[in-house]
Design a protein around this motif. Structure first.
Motif, PDB file in Angstrom:
ATOM      1  N   GLY A 154      37.720  49.765  44.309  1.00 57.13           N
ATOM      2  CA  GLY A 154      38.438  49.895  45.560  1.00 57.13           C
ATOM      3  C   GLY A 154      37.609  50.485  46.679  1.00 57.13           C
ATOM      4  N   ALA A 155      36.446  51.059  46.330  1.00 57.39           N
ATOM      5  CA  ALA A 155      35.563  51.637  47.346  1.00 57.39           C
ATOM      6  C   ALA A 155      34.647  50.603  47.980  1.00 57.39           C
ATOM      7  N   VAL A 156      34.688  49.381  47.489  1.00 55.58           N
ATOM      8  CA  VAL A 156      33.822  48.310  47.991  1.00 55.58           C
ATOM      9  C   VAL A 156      34.501  47.594  49.147  1.00 55.58           C
ATOM     10  N   ASP A 157      33.751  47.360  50.205  1.00 52.69           N
ATOM     11  CA  ASP A 157      34.295  46.648  51.363  1.00 52.69           C
ATOM     12  C   ASP A 157      34.096  45.140  51.269  1.00 52.69           C
ATOM     13  N   TYR A 158      32.934  44.722  50.749  1.00 56.60           N
ATOM     14  CA  TYR A 158      32.641  43.290  50.686  1.00 56.60           C
ATOM     15  C   TYR A 158      32.019  42.916  49.341  1.00 56.60           C
ATOM     16  N   LEU A 159      32.518  41.840  48.741  1.00 54.54           N
ATOM     17  CA  LEU A 159      31.828  41.186  47.637  1.00 54.54           C
ATOM     18  C   LEU A 159      31.218  39.921  48.209  1.00 54.54           C
ATOM     19  N   VAL A 160      29.893  39.805  48.146  1.00 56.57           N
ATOM     20  CA  VAL A 160      29.197  38.642  48.694  1.00 56.57           C
ATOM     21  C   VAL A 160      28.767  37.749  47.544  1.00 56.57           C
ATOM     22  N   ILE A 161      29.204  36.497  47.571  1.00 59.85           N
ATOM     23  CA  ILE A 161      28.909  35.557  46.491  1.00 59.85           C
ATOM     24  C   ILE A 161      27.751  34.660  46.889  1.00 59.85           C
ATOM     25  N   SER A 173      28.677  35.553  33.782  1.00 58.12           N
ATOM     26  CA  SER A 173      28.774  37.015  33.781  1.00 58.12           C
ATOM     27  C   SER A 173      29.220  37.543  35.136  1.00 58.12           C
ATOM     28  N   PHE A 174      28.734  36.906  36.237  1.00 53.25           N
ATOM     29  CA  PHE A 174      29.124  37.398  37.550  1.00 53.25           C
ATOM     30  C   PHE A 174      30.563  37.032  37.897  1.00 53.25           C
ATOM     31  N   GLY A 175      31.187  36.152  37.106  1.00 54.15           N
ATOM     32  CA  GLY A 175      32.578  35.781  37.351  1.00 54.15           C
ATOM     33  C   GLY A 175      33.532  36.953  37.206  1.00 54.15           C
ATOM     34  N   ARG A 176      33.179  37.923  36.376  1.00 61.18           N
ATOM     35  CA  ARG A 176      34.045  39.098  36.187  1.00 61.18           C
ATOM     36  C   ARG A 176      34.133  39.918  37.467  1.00 61.18           C
ATOM     37  N   LYS A 177      33.052  39.978  38.230  1.00 60.27           N
ATOM     38  CA  LYS A 177      33.091  40.705  39.498  1.00 60.27           C
ATOM     39  C   LYS A 177      34.024  40.006  40.485  1.00 60.27           C
ATOM     40  N   ILE A 178      33.959  38.686  40.501  1.00 57.00           N
ATOM     41  CA  ILE A 178      34.817  37.920  41.397  1.00 57.00           C
ATOM     42  C   ILE A 178      36.284  38.119  41.013  1.00 57.00           C
ATOM     43  N   GLU A 179      36.575  38.043  39.721  1.00 59.66           N
ATOM     44  CA  GLU A 179      37.950  38.231  39.263  1.00 59.66           C
ATOM     45  C   GLU A 179      38.470  39.618  39.630  1.00 59.66           C
ATOM     46  N   ARG A 180      37.635  40.639  39.454  1.00 66.59           N
ATOM     47  CA  ARG A 180      38.039  42.008  39.781  1.00 66.59           C
ATOM     48  C   ARG A 180      38.303  42.160  41.278  1.00 66.59           C
ATOM     49  N   ALA A 181      37.457  41.535  42.097  1.00 68.93           N
ATOM     50  CA  ALA A 181      37.648  41.597  43.546  1.00 68.93           C
ATOM     51  C   ALA A 181      38.959  40.924  43.956  1.00 68.93           C
ATOM     52  N   VAL A 182      39.288  39.809  43.311  1.00 68.81           N
ATOM     53  CA  VAL A 182      40.552  39.119  43.597  1.00 68.81           C
ATOM     54  C   VAL A 182      41.731  40.031  43.245  1.00 68.81           C
ATOM     55  N   GLU A 183      41.647  40.690  42.084  1.00 67.02           N
ATOM     56  CA  GLU A 183      42.725  41.604  41.678  1.00 67.02           C
ATOM     57  C   GLU A 183      42.915  42.710  42.708  1.00 67.02           C
ATOM     58  N   LEU A 184      41.827  43.330  43.134  1.00 69.27           N
ATOM     59  CA  LEU A 184      41.900  44.420  44.105  1.00 69.27           C
ATOM     60  C   LEU A 184      42.421  43.926  45.451  1.00 69.27           C
ATOM     61  N   ARG A 185      41.990  42.753  45.849  1.00 68.65           N
ATOM     62  CA  ARG A 185      42.458  42.188  47.120  1.00 68.65           C
ATOM     63  C   ARG A 185      43.964  41.955  47.084  1.00 68.65           C
TER      64      ARG A 185
END
Length: 209
Positions: A154-161, A173-185
Motif C-alpha cells: 500500500g506504500a507504493v504509488d506506481y507499479l510500472v510494467i 514470476s512478475f505476474g504476482r506483483k501485478i495481481e497484488r497491485a490489482v488487489e490493492l487498487r
C-alpha cells in the motif's frame, strides 16, 4: 609479417578460434534454456565462463551478456525480475523464442492512465523493460526524486510494467506483483498500474525540458 605470412596466419587462426568460442557460448546458452528457465548458479557459470575468455568480451554476444550478468549479480542475488530479463536476453541471443507476443491490452493498466509524478513517490518495476536494464530505470527514478522498491504494498504509488511481456504474464514470476497491485487498487489503496511507455514518456518530457 614475414614472407611466409605468419602474422596473417596467426590473425586468421585467432579469428577462427574466437568464432568457435562464440559458437560454444551460444551452445551453453541454448543448454541453459533447455528447461525454459535460468537460475543463479547458471548465471554465475556464464559470467565466469566469459570472464575466463576475455578475448570475447568485445564481441557479440559476449559483450552484452557479460555486462548484463555483471549488473544482475553485482549484489550477489539474481532476483525474479532479473531472471526474467536474463531469460529473455538468452532467447534473443539464441533465437529460441518460446513466446514473443506483447499484449498490453490484456494488462490491468489504469484507464485513463494517471499523471506520473516522481518527487516523493515510490515505484516498483516489473517485467522486461525496453528502456534498459531494471537498475538503469530505477536510477532514473532516483535522479528525478522518486524511490523504488522490490515488492508491491500500500506504500507504493506506481507499479510500472515493462514493455516486453507476453500474454502469459499471469503465469510468470512478475505476474504476482501485478495481481497484488490489482488487489490493492480495488481496495482503494492508491496503487497506479502503468505501462513502461507511459512512464518513459513522462521521463522523456522531464529530462528534455
Amino acid at each position: 609479417m614475414d614472407r611466409d605470412g605468419q602474422a596473417l596466419n596467426r590473425r586468421f587462426n585467432s579469428q577462427r578460434l574466437n568464432e568457435r568460442k562464440v559458437d560454444q557460448l551460444i551452445g551453453l546458452c541454448e543448454g541453459i534454456l533447455a528447461d525454459g528457465s535460468v537460475v543463479q548458479q547458471e548465471a554465475e557459470f556464464l559470467r565466469n565462463w566469459v570472464a575466463n575468455n576475455p578475448e570475447l568480451i568485445s564481441h557479440w554476444p559476449a559483450n552484452i551478456l557479460f555486462a548484463r550478468l555483471h549488473e544482475f549479480l553485482e549484489d550477489g542475488v539474481l532476483d525474479s525480475d532479473e531472471e526474467q530479463e536474463l531469460l529473455a536476453l538468452l532467447m534473443d541471443i539464441t533465437g529460441l523464442h518460446t513466446n514473443e507476443g506483447k499484449t498490453s491490452s490484456s494488462l490491468p493498466l489504469c484507464d485513463p492512465a494517471p499523471e506520473v509524478e516522481f518527487e516523493g513517490k515510490k515505484f516498483v518495476l516489473t517485467g522486461r523493460f525496453a528502456s534498459g536494464a531494471r537498475k538503469e530505470c530505477e536510477a532514473l527514478i532516483s535522479a528525478l526524486g522518486g524511490t523504488t522498491g522490490s515488492s508491491v504494498s500500500g506504500a507504493v504509488d506506481y507499479l510500472v510494467i515493462g514493455t516486453m511481456v507476453s500474454d502469459q504474464w499471469i503465469h510468470e514470476s512478475f505476474g504476482r506483483k501485478i495481481e497484488r497491485a490489482v488487489e490493492l487498487r480495488e481496495e482503494g489503496k492508491g496503487v497506479s498500474i502503468i505501462s513502461e511507455e507511459h512512464w518513459a514518456a513522462k521521463v522523456a518530457d522531464i529530462t528534455s525540458s
